[in-house]
Scaffold this active site. Structure first.
Site, short mmCIF file in Angstrom:
data_model
loop_
_atom_site.label_atom_id
_atom_site.label_comp_id
_atom_site.label_asym_id
_atom_site.label_seq_id
_atom_site.Cartn_x
_atom_site.Cartn_y
_atom_site.Cartn_z
N ARG A 97 -9.60 1.43 7.39
CA ARG A 97 -9.16 0.07 7.72
C ARG A 97 -10.27 -0.73 8.38
O ARG A 97 -10.07 -1.88 8.71
CB ARG A 97 -7.99 0.16 8.68
CG ARG A 97 -6.69 -0.42 8.12
CD ARG A 97 -5.61 -0.13 9.12
NE ARG A 97 -4.41 -0.86 8.89
CZ ARG A 97 -3.32 -0.37 8.31
NH1 ARG A 97 -3.33 0.84 7.84
NH2 ARG A 97 -2.25 -1.11 8.20
N LYS A 145 0.84 -1.22 0.00
CA LYS A 145 0.00 0.00 0.00
C LYS A 145 0.86 1.26 0.00
O LYS A 145 0.66 2.16 -0.79
CB LYS A 145 -0.90 0.06 1.25
CG LYS A 145 -1.87 -1.08 1.39
CD LYS A 145 -2.75 -0.89 2.63
CE LYS A 145 -1.99 -0.90 3.94
NZ LYS A 145 -1.42 -2.21 4.29
N ARG A 197 11.68 -6.69 5.87
CA ARG A 197 11.72 -5.26 6.24
C ARG A 197 12.22 -5.11 7.67
O ARG A 197 12.95 -4.16 7.98
CB ARG A 197 10.32 -4.64 6.11
CG ARG A 197 10.35 -3.15 6.43
CD ARG A 197 9.06 -2.47 6.08
NE ARG A 197 7.96 -2.89 6.92
CZ ARG A 197 6.69 -2.52 6.75
NH1 ARG A 197 6.38 -1.73 5.75
NH2 ARG A 197 5.76 -2.94 7.56
N ARG A 219 11.53 -1.94 12.05
CA ARG A 219 10.28 -1.32 12.50
C ARG A 219 9.71 -2.10 13.66
O ARG A 219 9.67 -3.34 13.64
CB ARG A 219 9.29 -1.27 11.33
CG ARG A 219 8.48 -0.01 11.31
CD ARG A 219 7.67 0.08 10.06
NE ARG A 219 6.35 -0.50 10.24
CZ ARG A 219 5.39 -0.42 9.34
NH1 ARG A 219 5.62 0.20 8.20
NH2 ARG A 219 4.21 -0.96 9.57
#
Ligand code: B4P
Length: 195
Positions: A88, A13, A128, A134
């Site tokens: 969402r 996204k 990632r 993250r």
């Protein structure tokens, strides 16, 4: 052009939303990024959002509605926008429709849904995690985010299908392949809308 990006966590996204915004010349809001910035800056918004984000659950609606309302009030988004990560859940989609109506903004044109299988999502986010670290890219949090997506966000596909706005796009392949697929799907849909 007023569009939203749907899809599971890690479906692309943010990646595709940014590329589309550049291609279409409209601003792009990632609610996830806005919340991460608020957490990093230690704002009140960030303090309220952090527990949900760390757990991989959805941040309360009233926080998100305020973020989107403030962002849309800026002059840059008058000619169009791309929202990525919002809405969402159904209540957020309804709140967005109301917000656009109340501010005299034309309704959404399209909702792009990036379709990627669950295991591929996990692999992308673990990659990632290694590259960017993250906080919510830990395997148990990732699995929770996918569960939350299935339970709360997937029903939006029916909501936008019923409005004739859903553009489903396979999200596997290289970033550029997916981008070209979105552009092609968009061109077809715009052609159909114009006839
Ligand atoms: P987000 O920031 O939206 O996180 P995300 O779902 O993981 O998507 P993201 O945009 O980062 O990843 P992308 O798919 O582009 O949300 C984080 C949290 O914020 C949520 O869990 C929630 O707590 C909160 N939140 C945000 N919005 C909310 C709302 N509206 N209501 C309530 N809470 C909200 O890409 C992922 C990775 O895949 C990247 O590393 C990318 O490089 C890679 N990738 C992309 N395309 C690829 C491809 N084709 N092939 C291989 N890798 C690819």
């Amino acid at each position: 052009m007023r569009m939203i990006m749907l899809g599971g966590p890690g479906s692309g996204k943010g990646t595709q939303g940014e590329k589309l915004a550049q291609a279409l010349g409209v601003p792009h809001l990632s609610t996830g990024e806005a919340l991460r910035n608020a957490v990093r800056d230690g704002t009140e918004l960030g303090r309220k959002a952090k527990p949900s984000m760390d757990a991989g659950t959805l941040v309360p609606d009233e926080i998100l509605v305020a973020v989107v309302r403030n962002w849309l009030a800026q002059p840059g988004s008058a000619a169009g926008f791309i929202l990525d990560g919002y809405p969402r859940r159904l209540t957020q989609a309804q709140a967005l429709d109301t917000l656009l109506r109340e501010t005299g903004t034309p309704a959404l044109d399209f909702a792009v849904d990036l379709e990627v299988a669950g295991e591929e999502l996990v692999q992308r986010l673990l990659l990632r995690a290694r590259e960017q670290g993250r906080a919510d890219d830990r395997v148990e949090v990732i699995r929770n985010r996918i569960r939350v997506y299935e339970a709360e966000t997937r029903p939006l596909l029916d909501y936008y299908t019923a409005q004739g706005k859903l553009l489903a796009v396979p999200g596997s392949g290289t970033i550029d392949e997916v981008f070209q697929r979105i552009l092609a799907r968009l061109a077809t849909a715009r052609g159909q809308a114009a006839t």
